[in-house]
Design a protein around this motif. Structure first.
Motif, mmCIF file in Angstrom:
data_model
loop_
_atom_site.group_PDB
_atom_site.id
_atom_site.type_symbol
_atom_site.label_atom_id
_atom_site.label_comp_id
_atom_site.label_asym_id
_atom_site.label_seq_id
_atom_site.Cartn_x
_atom_site.Cartn_y
_atom_site.Cartn_z
ATOM 1 N N VAL A 174 50.830 38.179 36.493
ATOM 2 C CA VAL A 174 50.667 38.026 37.983
ATOM 3 C C VAL A 174 51.770 38.938 38.964
ATOM 4 O O VAL A 174 51.409 39.219 39.725
ATOM 5 N N LYS A 229 52.323 42.041 38.017
ATOM 6 C CA LYS A 229 51.401 43.348 38.136
ATOM 7 C C LYS A 229 50.536 43.189 39.329
ATOM 8 O O LYS A 229 49.863 44.156 39.927
ATOM 9 N N ARG A 230 49.867 41.964 39.209
ATOM 10 C CA ARG A 230 48.505 41.740 40.186
ATOM 11 C C ARG A 230 49.149 41.938 41.571
ATOM 12 O O ARG A 230 48.464 42.380 42.497
ATOM 13 N N TYR A 231 50.213 41.157 41.858
ATOM 14 C CA TYR A 231 50.797 41.210 43.207
ATOM 15 C C TYR A 231 51.209 42.661 43.423
ATOM 16 O O TYR A 231 50.634 43.029 44.736
ATOM 17 N N GLU A 243 47.955 44.323 44.468
ATOM 18 C CA GLU A 243 47.304 44.012 45.508
ATOM 19 C C GLU A 243 47.901 44.765 46.760
ATOM 20 O O GLU A 243 47.438 44.650 47.770
ATOM 21 N N TYR A 284 49.044 32.090 42.734
ATOM 22 C CA TYR A 284 47.882 32.565 41.812
ATOM 23 C C TYR A 284 47.915 31.307 40.824
ATOM 24 O O TYR A 284 48.449 31.419 39.526
ATOM 25 N N LYS A 301 44.075 43.571 29.486
ATOM 26 C CA LYS A 301 44.686 44.678 30.129
ATOM 27 C C LYS A 301 45.597 45.533 29.715
ATOM 28 O O LYS A 301 45.763 46.480 29.788
#
Length: 356
Positions: free
Chosen positions: A162, A164-166, A169, A329, A340
């Motif tokens: 999460v 890395k997702r933030y 984005e 998230y 991933k």
């Protein structure tokens, strides 16, 4: 070039598998194992062939041809402390998974099964961000008693995913940001992520940090010592109280946050107080991580299964939103996080690490 990846995530009573072609899900199955099936085996490692056969059978039933796979990736187990990242499975890792160098857990089987399948096909086998990821600063390890040091055991796979997702984005890399991630599930772990490293985090297994649906979190040590020497409990019973029968389970006989919220909404004062106490403790742990990061926090991320509950996330936001923006998230897509990690190596975006 498209990559087909088999993802394996063993749990205590189930094995989750999925096959992806690049990021596209081809199939996903949760293979349940009865207590009778699991109970036949004296150790985690003895379950290897049983679980391997169950996976092979499920793939055949879906008419999936395993010879088309590019790689196999699995949830990592209780290995020696290692830095975060994707690791190619080697003989040293296999030996440590077999003996359970830091403990026995079903996740130890993941790498063993992945390697067995991959070896037959002559393709790579990986693990990604196991719970033993340890990137803590030395200053965070010291306690007031020489010989006892804080350990890093937490929800590394989802926390890293999460974060890395933030970063993605927001047009940045994980190594450029400082975030605090609070994973809330059966256990709660809150980590300070500083430019690609989790420099401090509570041990979500052994009684650090906030209490949770099943774990006691921090409790006054003097009282715990009294319990241990009272003669009322065995060693095993104390360990189970700390991890398994603590938190919501101890106070309210349920490990379901939804049930606790329902009781609180119906006027149960005890349920409301216990719920408030958990959100209070999570908020306080986030505040501690803000101090670790010298207040330089890009965002606070709330994640895990409990993050679906707006009553809980809103209560935490109310206390800590002054520190930084709060992003939610909910859930923990471990299969996608494992995928991933494997794809980054297959595509040459990062090199797999070596376990020593």
């Amino acid at each position: 070039m498209a990559y087909k990846v088999l993802v394996i995530n063993p749990g205590s009573t189930s094995t989750k598998i999925a096959v992806f072609e690049d990021e596209t899900l081809i199939m996903e199955e949760t293979l349940r194992h009865s207590s009778e099936e699991i109970g036949k085996y004296k150790s985690i490692y003895e379950q290897f062939q049983f679980r391997r056969d169950v996976i092979t059978k499920a793939l055949k039933e879906k008419n999936f041809e395993i010879s088309t796979l590019s790689a196999v990736v699995a949830r990592g187990g209780m290995l020696k402390p290692i830095a975060g990242g994707t690791y190619e499975i080697n003989e040293t890792m296999l030996e440590d998974l077999k003996i359970g160098v830091q403990g026995q857990h079903a996740s130890n089987l993941g790498g063993i099964i992945a390697n067995d399948i991959a070896k037959e096909l002559k393709i790579p086998a990986y693990i990604v961000d196991p719970v033993v990821v340890d990137e803590m600063d030395d200053v965070a390890r010291i306690t007031g008693l020489p010989g006892i040091y804080r350990k890093s055991i937490f929800h590394a796979l989802n926390q890293k995913a999460v974060a890395k997702r933030y970063a993605a984005e927001n047009g940045k890399s994980y190594e450029e940001i400082n975030v605090i991630v609070a994973h809330m599930g059966g256990g709660v772990s809150v980590g300070a992520h500083k430019q690609g490293r989790v420099v401090d985090v509570n041990n979500a297994v052994d009684g650090e940090g906030p209490f949770s649906p099943e774990r006691v979190g921090f409790i006054p040590m003097g009282d715990l010592v009294e319990m241990c020497f009272s003669g009322k409990y065995t060693y095993e019973e104390i360990k189970k109280l700390i991890n398994g029968k603590g938190g919501f389970t101890a106070h309210l006989n349920t490990n379901d946050a939804r049930e606790v919220i329902k009781l609180a909404n119906e006027g149960d004062e005890k349920a409301k107080l216990v719920l408030d106490a958990m959100t209070y403790q999570v908020s306080k742990e986030i505040g501690k991580c803000a101090a670790v990061l010298f207040g330089k926090v890009d965002a606070i991320i709330l994640t895990g299964g409990i993050a679906y509950n707006e009553v809980i996330t809103n209560a935490i936001k109310e206390r800590i939103s002054f520190i930084a923006d709060v992003v939610v998230y909910p859930g923990e897509d471990e299969l996608e996080a494992l995928l991933k990690g494997a794809l980054r190596c297959l595509r040459g975006e990062e090199l797999p690490k070596e376990y020593k």
